[in-house]
Design an enzyme around this catalytic site. Sequence first.
Site: not given
Length: 420
Positions: A107-109
């Site tokens: 994931a990444k944000g």
Amino acid sequence: MTDIYAGPVFEMALTQFHRIADRLELPDGQRSRLLYPKKAMTISCPIHLDSGEVAVFQGYRVQHHLTLGPTKGGTRFAPNVDIGEVAALAVWMSWKCALAGLPYGGAKGGITVDPRQLSLRELEALSRRYMQEMIPFVGPHIDVMAPDMGTNEQVMAWFMDTYSMHQGRTVSEIVTGKPVSAGGITGRREATGLGTAHLIERAMQSINLDPGKCTAVIQGFGNVGSVTALELVRRGVKVIGVSDHTACYVDKRGLDIEALDRYATVNGHLSDFSSELLSDPKELLTMECDVLVPAAMERVIDAHTARRLKCRIIAEAANGPTTPDADDVLDAERPEILVIPDILCNSGGVIVSYFEWVQGLQQVFWNRDTVVAKLCELLDDAFSKVISKASSEKISYRFAAITIGVQRIMDAKQSRGLFP
């Protein structure tokens, strides 16, 4: 679907993936399932500025897959953050976790903002608003956040507190990279840099380089670059060039890395550390050295730069620093350069984040020596697998590392089947 994530960083991940998929002879439907993210969220984060005005910042979170467990990945606050970059970083994180054998998807944000332009109160307000908006999509068994560019232990503490207040109890395992006083783990802050230095030492052993006779150049002197520099010096390597976004310094006799680190810690940058040692940052990557460590941004080594490199080892402490066309040059024209690919080289951070997550879930705490020993054990295992595959199949280390990661995800998806 690629239009959603349009941009040079996602195109780079796309090219890397299709090269692996071609080798594995994957059909189009299977490729799409392995490549495209399961979920992508865009949010607006309004906050009150100190001036009394309201500002709205755009935020993102991409969860690549949940096949092996919850997703895991950092949250960056930077002016150039967009959904394409975040999606590419989530894909790379999936491969990284799979290569290391961790029970995570990637994931990444991030938020499109320059955190240096915010006051501490504004930064806290923005951090808390971002987590508040993300609460429906994250959780200790769904998606676990961590620090990245522009965020730190304090931001993670605000994330955790915001989520915990919503749940009505302390949920320390919702984020990793927290302060030790708030449930963090010793060694997490320096894990990526320490892991990078450990793998550089392993790479030196594999090509018979003596660390005490080697030089290193490091582009990027944030958390990862500075710790890598300190760890290399501790191993006897002479660091002769460093840079950040404000300055570049070179000294062929060896820089005083401890002094540079103290200065950067106090000032937040390298600017004005020295006038005598100033150098052209455009020439840093092509300086003659034994080890080159790109620890800043994506896509800094292109084909032109690859042809001009004067190093024996590239240790990719940053995500995606080498473009696919540069990989072509390195593979075809520069076989003397050993590349430690990003999904292996900088995996120390997510490995120790995994330890922190387990620590939070089980309330079992390890000391720093135990953390470092377990970290090096997993890094050595992944490094050995990459070397073995690259040697047996006559492919590059990057090709080998990504193939191992993609294969593990593909096997897990095939064994679970497609619901419903």
